[in-house]
Scaffold this motif. Structure first.
Motif, short mmCIF file in Angstrom:
data_model
loop_
_atom_site.label_atom_id
_atom_site.label_comp_id
_atom_site.label_asym_id
_atom_site.label_seq_id
_atom_site.Cartn_x
_atom_site.Cartn_y
_atom_site.Cartn_z
N SER A 127 6.16 15.73 -15.55
CA SER A 127 6.37 16.35 -16.86
C SER A 127 5.73 15.53 -17.97
O SER A 127 6.20 15.52 -19.11
CB SER A 127 7.88 16.54 -17.13
OG SER A 127 8.10 17.53 -18.11
N CYS A 130 4.39 16.73 -21.58
CA CYS A 130 5.40 17.03 -22.60
C CYS A 130 5.61 15.87 -23.56
O CYS A 130 6.36 16.00 -24.54
CB CYS A 130 6.71 17.43 -21.93
SG CYS A 130 6.54 18.91 -20.90
N GLN A 159 5.97 20.40 -15.21
CA GLN A 159 6.79 20.21 -16.39
C GLN A 159 8.25 20.48 -16.05
O GLN A 159 8.56 21.24 -15.13
CB GLN A 159 6.35 21.17 -17.49
CG GLN A 159 6.54 22.63 -17.11
CD GLN A 159 6.37 23.58 -18.28
OE1 GLN A 159 5.59 24.50 -18.20
NE2 GLN A 159 7.10 23.35 -19.36
#
Length: 256
Positions: A127, A130, A159
């Motif tokens: 992830s 992000c 993600q």
């Protein structure tokens, strides 16, 4: 190479600062490599083989888990990370596994194909994307990823399932990503602009990561706008999945 803006430099610094040396030292306790390997069931190795991949660049190697798995599976691997503490940990893990894996300390906008070459596949896992809060900055990063791929090369980016999280359906199953039994993951602030993860270890040490709560549809749109096509997604390593009941979403696409 496009120069980084002041805002982009600040985001990189903020990202790096969150991974303090003592947090990184405990990162592998959070993951539990053997349990994570069992939970993934060779998903990424199978996917890469299906697409005829030989060379892979891991642009968010973290403590090196996926770089090690892919190298052991026979792929040619280059590993990079924008956190010096993470890269130091990854290099120690490479040595511990007796592997020679080329590695570089690079933020994403410093990944230059003239320096590193082009690859059959690029993986950006954990992830990690992000950590980039602004859409135009994510587009710049994705375009940089595209430049590192050969025509038709495979992008794999995952993600957290922020659609479910923002809807109040957060869960940390411990089956796939954070499998360790000496730490727990909970949420702090959550809204459309920020998601704060709280990692609490069994000795009460606590660390926080603040990221942008990127929706799966949002990322899919940005991938297709950045020089990729043939987008597909998986929920917790399954092609058929319920978007409200999976921990992670994995996106794949081909470089145009």
């Amino acid at each position: 190479m496009n120069p980084m803006s002041a805002q982009q430099h600040n985001e990189v610094a903020s990202y790096s600062a969150q991974y303090s040396a003592d947090f990184v030292e405990r990162w592998d306790e959070l993951i539990d490599w053997e349990k994570r390997k069992a939970g993934e069931g060779g998903f990424f190795e199978k996917l890469l083989r299906e697409h005829g991949v030989q060379s892979v660049i891991d642009v968010s190697t973290g403590s090196g888990f996926h770089a090690v798995q892919l190298k052991q599976a026979g792929f040619d691997v280059v590993a990079t990370d924008g956190s010096s503490t993470m890269l130091t940990k990854a290099r120690a893990n490479f040595r511990a596994h007796g592997l020679e894996i080329q590695s570089h300390y690079r933020d994403w906008l410093s990944l230059d194909p003239q320096d590193l070459g082009q690859f059959d596949a690029l993986v950006c896992l954990g992830s990690s994307l992000c950590h980039v809060f602004a859409a135009h900055d994510r587009l710049n990063v994705l375009e940089r990823f595209r430049a590192l791929l050969k025509p038709g090369g495979l992008l794999i980016v995952d993600q957290r399932n922020f659609l479910a999280i923002r809807a109040g359906h957060f869960k940390a199953s411990g089956n796939y990503y954070y499998c360790g039994t000496h730490a727990s993951v909970s949420l702090g602030q959550v809204d459309e602009h920020l998601c704060e993860f709280i990692y609490t270890f069994d000795n009460a040490q606590q660390y926080r990561l603040k990221v942008y709560p990127l929706l799966p549809g949002e990322l899919a749109t940005e991938v297709l706008a950045s020089g990729f096509s043939v987008h597909e997604s998986y929920g917790d390593f399954r092609r058929d999945y319920d978007l409200m009941h999976c921990d992670f979403v994995i996106h794949t696409a081909r470089a145009v």
